[in-house]
Design a protein around this motif. Structure first.
Motif, PDB file in Angstrom:
ATOM      1  N   ALA A 125       3.823   6.848   1.785  1.00 48.51           N
ATOM      2  CA  ALA A 125       4.449   5.537   1.629  1.00 48.51           C
ATOM      3  C   ALA A 125       3.396   4.444   1.495  1.00 48.51           C
ATOM      4  N   VAL A 126       2.331   4.543   2.279  1.00 51.58           N
ATOM      5  CA  VAL A 126       1.244   3.565   2.178  1.00 51.58           C
ATOM      6  C   VAL A 126       0.589   3.671   0.801  1.00 51.58           C
ATOM      7  N   ASP A 127       0.385   4.882   0.310  1.00 50.41           N
ATOM      8  CA  ASP A 127      -0.203   5.073  -1.016  1.00 50.41           C
ATOM      9  C   ASP A 127       0.663   4.449  -2.105  1.00 50.41           C
ATOM     10  N   ARG A 128       1.975   4.669  -2.029  1.00 48.65           N
ATOM     11  CA  ARG A 128       2.872   4.114  -3.045  1.00 48.65           C
ATOM     12  C   ARG A 128       2.906   2.584  -2.976  1.00 48.65           C
ATOM     13  N   ALA A 129       2.953   2.038  -1.773  1.00 47.17           N
ATOM     14  CA  ALA A 129       2.951   0.583  -1.616  1.00 47.17           C
ATOM     15  C   ALA A 129       1.638  -0.006  -2.118  1.00 47.17           C
ATOM     16  N   PHE A 130       0.553   0.689  -1.847  1.00 43.28           N
ATOM     17  CA  PHE A 130      -0.770   0.269  -2.323  1.00 43.28           C
ATOM     18  C   PHE A 130      -0.743   0.115  -3.843  1.00 43.28           C
ATOM     19  N   GLY A 131      -0.173   1.084  -4.528  1.00 45.66           N
ATOM     20  CA  GLY A 131      -0.095   1.031  -5.989  1.00 45.66           C
ATOM     21  C   GLY A 131       0.774  -0.096  -6.496  1.00 45.66           C
ATOM     22  N   VAL A 132       1.860  -0.376  -5.798  1.00 52.31           N
ATOM     23  CA  VAL A 132       2.773  -1.441  -6.215  1.00 52.31           C
ATOM     24  C   VAL A 132       2.119  -2.815  -6.072  1.00 52.31           C
ATOM     25  N   TYR A 133       1.382  -3.030  -5.000  1.00 54.04           N
ATOM     26  CA  TYR A 133       0.823  -4.360  -4.722  1.00 54.04           C
ATOM     27  C   TYR A 133      -0.606  -4.555  -5.208  1.00 54.04           C
ATOM     28  N   ALA A 134      -1.245  -3.519  -5.717  1.00 55.29           N
ATOM     29  CA  ALA A 134      -2.616  -3.638  -6.228  1.00 55.29           C
ATOM     30  C   ALA A 134      -2.758  -4.682  -7.339  1.00 55.29           C
ATOM     31  N   PRO A 135      -1.762  -4.865  -8.213  1.00 55.47           N
ATOM     32  CA  PRO A 135      -1.916  -5.907  -9.238  1.00 55.47           C
ATOM     33  C   PRO A 135      -1.898  -7.343  -8.680  1.00 55.47           C
ATOM     34  N   HIS A 136      -1.488  -7.518  -7.441  1.00 54.40           N
ATOM     35  CA  HIS A 136      -1.311  -8.858  -6.887  1.00 54.40           C
ATOM     36  C   HIS A 136      -2.454  -9.321  -5.985  1.00 54.40           C
ATOM     37  N   ALA A 137      -3.358  -8.412  -5.641  1.00 52.47           N
ATOM     38  CA  ALA A 137      -4.509  -8.734  -4.792  1.00 52.47           C
ATOM     39  C   ALA A 137      -5.501  -7.581  -4.881  1.00 52.47           C
ATOM     40  N   THR A 138      -6.687  -7.810  -4.385  1.00 51.47           N
ATOM     41  CA  THR A 138      -7.673  -6.741  -4.298  1.00 51.47           C
ATOM     42  C   THR A 138      -7.438  -6.016  -2.977  1.00 51.47           C
ATOM     43  N   LEU A 139      -7.207  -4.704  -3.077  1.00 51.81           N
ATOM     44  CA  LEU A 139      -6.878  -3.905  -1.899  1.00 51.81           C
ATOM     45  C   LEU A 139      -7.906  -2.796  -1.712  1.00 51.81           C
ATOM     46  N   ALA A 140      -8.232  -2.535  -0.461  1.00 51.17           N
ATOM     47  CA  ALA A 140      -9.099  -1.409  -0.112  1.00 51.17           C
ATOM     48  C   ALA A 140      -8.493  -0.742   1.112  1.00 51.17           C
ATOM     49  N   ARG A 141      -8.373   0.580   1.062  1.00 46.59           N
ATOM     50  CA  ARG A 141      -7.769   1.312   2.181  1.00 46.59           C
ATOM     51  C   ARG A 141      -8.818   2.157   2.887  1.00 46.59           C
ATOM     52  N   ARG A 142      -8.711   2.178   4.206  1.00 47.56           N
ATOM     53  CA  ARG A 142      -9.602   3.016   5.017  1.00 47.56           C
ATOM     54  C   ARG A 142      -8.829   3.487   6.235  1.00 47.56           C
ATOM     55  N   GLU A 143      -9.405   4.424   6.952  1.00 48.37           N
ATOM     56  CA  GLU A 143      -8.778   4.940   8.156  1.00 48.37           C
ATOM     57  C   GLU A 143      -9.590   4.538   9.375  1.00 48.37           C
ATOM     58  N   GLU A 144      -8.898   4.021  10.358  1.00 51.23           N
ATOM     59  CA  GLU A 144      -9.467   3.757  11.676  1.00 51.23           C
ATOM     60  C   GLU A 144      -8.432   4.256  12.662  1.00 51.23           C
ATOM     61  N   ALA A 145      -8.639   5.466  13.164  1.00 52.16           N
ATOM     62  CA  ALA A 145      -7.641   6.086  14.034  1.00 52.16           C
ATOM     63  C   ALA A 145      -7.197   5.113  15.114  1.00 52.16           C
ATOM     64  N   PRO A 146      -5.932   4.978  15.325  1.00 52.66           N
ATOM     65  CA  PRO A 146      -4.794   5.654  14.716  1.00 52.66           C
ATOM     66  C   PRO A 146      -4.116   4.837  13.614  1.00 52.66           C
ATOM     67  N   TYR A 147      -4.889   4.093  12.826  1.00 61.17           N
ATOM     68  CA  TYR A 147      -4.319   3.205  11.818  1.00 61.17           C
ATOM     69  C   TYR A 147      -4.771   3.555  10.410  1.00 61.17           C
ATOM     70  N   TRP A 148      -3.915   3.205   9.446  1.00 60.77           N
ATOM     71  CA  TRP A 148      -4.336   3.025   8.067  1.00 60.77           C
ATOM     72  C   TRP A 148      -4.675   1.537   8.006  1.00 60.77           C
ATOM     73  N   VAL A 149      -5.820   1.188   7.516  1.00 57.50           N
ATOM     74  CA  VAL A 149      -6.195  -0.221   7.405  1.00 57.50           C
ATOM     75  C   VAL A 149      -6.298  -0.553   5.925  1.00 57.50           C
ATOM     76  N   VAL A 150      -5.556  -1.574   5.529  1.00 59.25           N
ATOM     77  CA  VAL A 150      -5.612  -2.058   4.150  1.00 59.25           C
ATOM     78  C   VAL A 150      -6.223  -3.447   4.202  1.00 59.25           C
ATOM     79  N   ASP A 151      -7.369  -3.615   3.556  1.00 55.63           N
ATOM     80  CA  ASP A 151      -8.012  -4.919   3.463  1.00 55.63           C
ATOM     81  C   ASP A 151      -7.467  -5.609   2.221  1.00 55.63           C
ATOM     82  N   VAL A 152      -6.892  -6.788   2.424  1.00 53.85           N
ATOM     83  CA  VAL A 152      -6.256  -7.534   1.342  1.00 53.85           C
ATOM     84  C   VAL A 152      -7.100  -8.770   1.054  1.00 53.85           C
TER      85      VAL A 152
END
Length: 71
Positions: free
Chosen positions: A15-42
């Motif tokens: 779900a995070v991957d799909r949302a990442f793809g949908v919103y990538a055209p609207h901002a610069t996004l970078a995803r990383r893992e920091e247990a226990p989180y998915w971190v998306v830098d917007v």
């Protein structure tokens, strides 16, 4: 930059991957893992846009996660 922390117990990776793809055209996004989180830098042109994109991405990913888990 606005970091968005999505707890892995609540948000499905797919779900995070799909949302990442949908919103990538609207901002610069970078995803990383920091247990226990998915971190998306917007990053966007303004802090307001960063917050808006982060909030929308989180809501969309949560909605997709709910759909996946209720099938």
């Amino acid at each position: 930059m606005t970091p968005l922390r999505l707890h892995r117990d609540l948000y499905a990776a797919s779900a995070v991957d799909r949302a990442f793809g949908v919103y990538a055209p609207h901002a610069t996004l970078a995803r990383r893992e920091e247990a226990p989180y998915w971190v998306v830098d917007v990053s966007a042109q303004t802090p307001e846009r960063e917050r808006r994109v982060a909030g929308e991405l989180a809501n969309y990913a949560l909605g997709l996660t709910v759909k996946e888990r209720t099938r």
